[in-house]
Design a protein around this motif. Structure first.
Motif, PDB file in Angstrom:
ATOM      1  N   UNK A  91      11.400 -67.079  50.876  1.00  0.00           N
ATOM      2  CA  UNK A  91      11.793 -65.297  50.453  1.00  0.00           C
ATOM      3  C   UNK A  91       9.808 -64.448  50.356  1.00  0.00           C
ATOM      4  N   UNK A  92       9.081 -65.492  50.179  1.00  0.00           N
ATOM      5  CA  UNK A  92       7.481 -64.944  49.801  1.00  0.00           C
ATOM      6  C   UNK A  92       6.786 -64.457  51.567  1.00  0.00           C
ATOM      7  N   UNK A  93       7.369 -64.262  53.010  1.00  0.00           N
ATOM      8  CA  UNK A  93       6.774 -64.567  53.693  1.00  0.00           C
ATOM      9  C   UNK A  93       7.947 -63.125  54.127  1.00  0.00           C
ATOM     10  N   UNK A  94       8.398 -62.306  53.255  1.00  0.00           N
ATOM     11  CA  UNK A  94       9.485 -61.362  53.638  1.00  0.00           C
ATOM     12  C   UNK A  94       9.311 -60.276  52.140  1.00  0.00           C
ATOM     13  N   UNK A  95       8.082 -59.892  51.753  1.00  0.00           N
ATOM     14  CA  UNK A  95       8.074 -59.214  50.775  1.00  0.00           C
ATOM     15  C   UNK A  95       8.549 -57.374  51.191  1.00  0.00           C
ATOM     16  N   UNK A  96       8.297 -57.461  52.470  1.00  0.00           N
ATOM     17  CA  UNK A  96       8.716 -55.956  53.274  1.00  0.00           C
ATOM     18  C   UNK A  96      10.144 -56.306  53.312  1.00  0.00           C
ATOM     19  N   UNK A  97      10.741 -57.445  53.136  1.00  0.00           N
ATOM     20  CA  UNK A  97      12.206 -57.624  53.501  1.00  0.00           C
ATOM     21  C   UNK A  97      13.432 -56.565  52.678  1.00  0.00           C
ATOM     22  N   UNK A  98      14.540 -56.930  52.581  1.00  0.00           N
ATOM     23  CA  UNK A  98      15.501 -56.332  51.618  1.00  0.00           C
ATOM     24  C   UNK A  98      15.345 -56.737  50.041  1.00  0.00           C
ATOM     25  N   UNK A  99      15.794 -56.331  48.946  1.00  0.00           N
ATOM     26  CA  UNK A  99      15.735 -56.895  47.787  1.00  0.00           C
ATOM     27  C   UNK A  99      16.750 -57.975  47.485  1.00  0.00           C
ATOM     28  N   UNK A 100      16.561 -58.840  47.098  1.00  0.00           N
ATOM     29  CA  UNK A 100      17.000 -60.202  46.215  1.00  0.00           C
ATOM     30  C   UNK A 100      18.114 -59.891  45.222  1.00  0.00           C
ATOM     31  N   UNK A 101      19.283 -60.171  45.151  1.00  0.00           N
ATOM     32  CA  UNK A 101      19.644 -60.516  43.637  1.00  0.00           C
ATOM     33  C   UNK A 101      20.541 -61.609  44.071  1.00  0.00           C
ATOM     34  N   UNK A 102      19.298 -63.119  43.521  1.00  0.00           N
ATOM     35  CA  UNK A 102      20.143 -63.975  43.109  1.00  0.00           C
ATOM     36  C   UNK A 102      21.161 -64.295  42.267  1.00  0.00           C
ATOM     37  N   UNK A 103      22.865 -64.286  42.710  1.00  0.00           N
ATOM     38  CA  UNK A 103      23.786 -64.225  42.252  1.00  0.00           C
ATOM     39  C   UNK A 103      24.518 -65.496  41.428  1.00  0.00           C
ATOM     40  N   UNK A 104      23.803 -66.755  41.960  1.00  0.00           N
ATOM     41  CA  UNK A 104      24.317 -67.825  42.023  1.00  0.00           C
ATOM     42  C   UNK A 104      23.299 -69.171  42.136  1.00  0.00           C
ATOM     43  N   UNK A 105      23.401 -69.662  41.590  1.00  0.00           N
ATOM     44  CA  UNK A 105      22.070 -71.082  41.021  1.00  0.00           C
ATOM     45  C   UNK A 105      22.895 -72.484  41.071  1.00  0.00           C
ATOM     46  N   UNK A 117      18.722 -57.410  56.998  1.00  0.00           N
ATOM     47  CA  UNK A 117      18.354 -56.290  57.115  1.00  0.00           C
ATOM     48  C   UNK A 117      17.343 -55.553  56.322  1.00  0.00           C
ATOM     49  N   UNK A 118      16.067 -55.076  57.220  1.00  0.00           N
ATOM     50  CA  UNK A 118      15.161 -53.759  56.220  1.00  0.00           C
ATOM     51  C   UNK A 118      16.014 -53.270  56.191  1.00  0.00           C
ATOM     52  N   UNK A 119      15.256 -52.328  55.482  1.00  0.00           N
ATOM     53  CA  UNK A 119      16.009 -50.943  54.787  1.00  0.00           C
ATOM     54  C   UNK A 119      17.858 -50.507  54.332  1.00  0.00           C
ATOM     55  N   UNK A 120      18.044 -52.164  54.274  1.00  0.00           N
ATOM     56  CA  UNK A 120      19.516 -51.686  52.944  1.00  0.00           C
ATOM     57  C   UNK A 120      19.123 -51.190  52.037  1.00  0.00           C
ATOM     58  N   UNK A 121      19.822 -50.549  51.287  1.00  0.00           N
ATOM     59  CA  UNK A 121      20.416 -49.441  50.081  1.00  0.00           C
ATOM     60  C   UNK A 121      20.339 -50.782  48.448  1.00  0.00           C
ATOM     61  N   UNK A 122      21.711 -51.167  49.312  1.00  0.00           N
ATOM     62  CA  UNK A 122      22.318 -52.184  48.345  1.00  0.00           C
ATOM     63  C   UNK A 122      21.381 -53.680  48.249  1.00  0.00           C
ATOM     64  N   UNK A 123      20.965 -54.367  47.485  1.00  0.00           N
ATOM     65  CA  UNK A 123      20.669 -55.407  47.146  1.00  0.00           C
ATOM     66  C   UNK A 123      21.329 -56.586  47.779  1.00  0.00           C
ATOM     67  N   UNK A 124      20.110 -57.528  48.688  1.00  0.00           N
ATOM     68  CA  UNK A 124      21.042 -59.115  49.108  1.00  0.00           C
ATOM     69  C   UNK A 124      21.767 -60.010  48.091  1.00  0.00           C
ATOM     70  N   UNK A 125      22.846 -60.423  47.831  1.00  0.00           N
ATOM     71  CA  UNK A 125      23.583 -60.784  47.128  1.00  0.00           C
ATOM     72  C   UNK A 125      23.039 -62.489  47.587  1.00  0.00           C
TER      73      UNK A 125
END
Length: 293
Positions: free
Chosen positions: A204-218, A178-186
């Motif tokens: 993700x490039x098409x949703x640059x205005x979305x929530x911040x993303x934190x990649x926790x694992x690949x 969801x947009x507007x989340x204070x906590x980055x999305x894991x």
């Protein structure tokens, strides 16, 4: 440099210490630089030696892989169809669409279900290490573009949906897009070896205005991403065929909206110049089955 000592290294190689030292000197003379720092105890590699060791391991790995490929190509007879596919596609679309035809036709299949990098599948087909590759396809997956330009053809075997999912908690999904989340999305994402990484990145490039993303694992494997999602470590994108059971049971839920969901094709690629009669027969049967659906 595992032993960090010429005497122990020579003993491990079943040669005398002077002979081993001469070999190291000859190698350094050939390369033109000092590879071993003899002023330290225990012995250590020079910066050039570190580079040489890393590249030597790459060369050795390539050599061993080349030998394996040559042996497989030589061993594969006219009646053997050599498939290459990812682990997730083997568990889903290969078993449901291809295996029944293989069993019914009594065909001899050499199946390589592997964690190769995406581009390695293309190289394997171009170099005739395999006869057919079974792969996901989406316009964002440009690693397949060499096959479009080469003398290759494909069959769209099936279609799938690539969707963001998260583990279900007491009050709904544990993670959201969801947009507007204070906590980055894991985010549990894919490594560069996976064909699916390009599609996650493109989404993700098409949703640059979305929530911040934190990649926790690949991970290179979709099954590994799925396992991490089920443990609640974050959300991630999965092919629907790989997680339908968990969606039906309620263990996983779709998150985000329609703009986060992509359509996937499941394609079989072959080289038109490959004239194996068994491959041609299987190819035509697959094509006929798909046209009748």
């Amino acid at each position: 440099m595992a032993h960090k000592n010429f005497s122990r290294a020579a003993e491990d190689r079943n040669v005398s210490q002077p002979a081993f030292s001469r070999r190291i000197r000859a190698l350094e003379d050939e390369v033109g630089v000092r590879l071993i720092n003899r002023q330290t105890l225990p012995l250590s590699l020079t910066p050039a030696g570190e580079v040489f060791l890393t590249q030597a391991r790459v060369i050795l790995s390539t050599y061993e892989e080349t030998i394996e490929r040559c042996q497989i190509v030589d061993a594969a007879g006219e009646n053997v169809i050599r498939f290459a596919t990812s682990h997730s596609l083997y568990l889903t679309h290969y078993k449901s669409h291809i295996a029944p035809l293989v069993d019914a036709g009594g065909l001899d299949i050499d199946l390589n279900s592997t964690s190769w990098g995406a581009s390695q599948f293309v190289a394997a087909l171009q170099q005739q290490y395999c006869d057919v590759i079974l792969t996901y396809w989406h316009p964002a997956m440009d690693f397949l573009s060499p096959l479009e330009a080469a003398n290759c053809e494909y069959i769209t075997l099936a279609r799938d949906v690539f969707m963001p999912v998260a583990k279900t908690g007491p009050n709904g999904p544990l993670h959201h897009l969801q947009k507007g989340q204070n906590k980055p999305v894991s985010l549990l994402s894919y490594g560069s070896a996976s064909a699916l990484k390009a599609l996650v990145d493109a989404t993700l490039r098409t949703h640059l205005d979305g929530p911040k993303i934190l990649v926790v694992n690949r991970s290179a494997l979709a099954n590994s991403v799925k396992a991490m999602i089920l443990e609640g470590f974050g959300l991630g994108w999965l092919p629907q065929a790989l997680c339908q059971q968990e969606l039906d049971s309620g263990a996983l839920q779709i998150v985000g909206d329609k703009s986060h969901i992509s359509q996937l094709e499941i394609r079989l690629y072959r080289d038109r110049e490959n004239k194996k009669s068994t491959l041609n027969n299987l190819w035509e049967r697959l094509r006929s089955d798909i046209e009748e659906q």
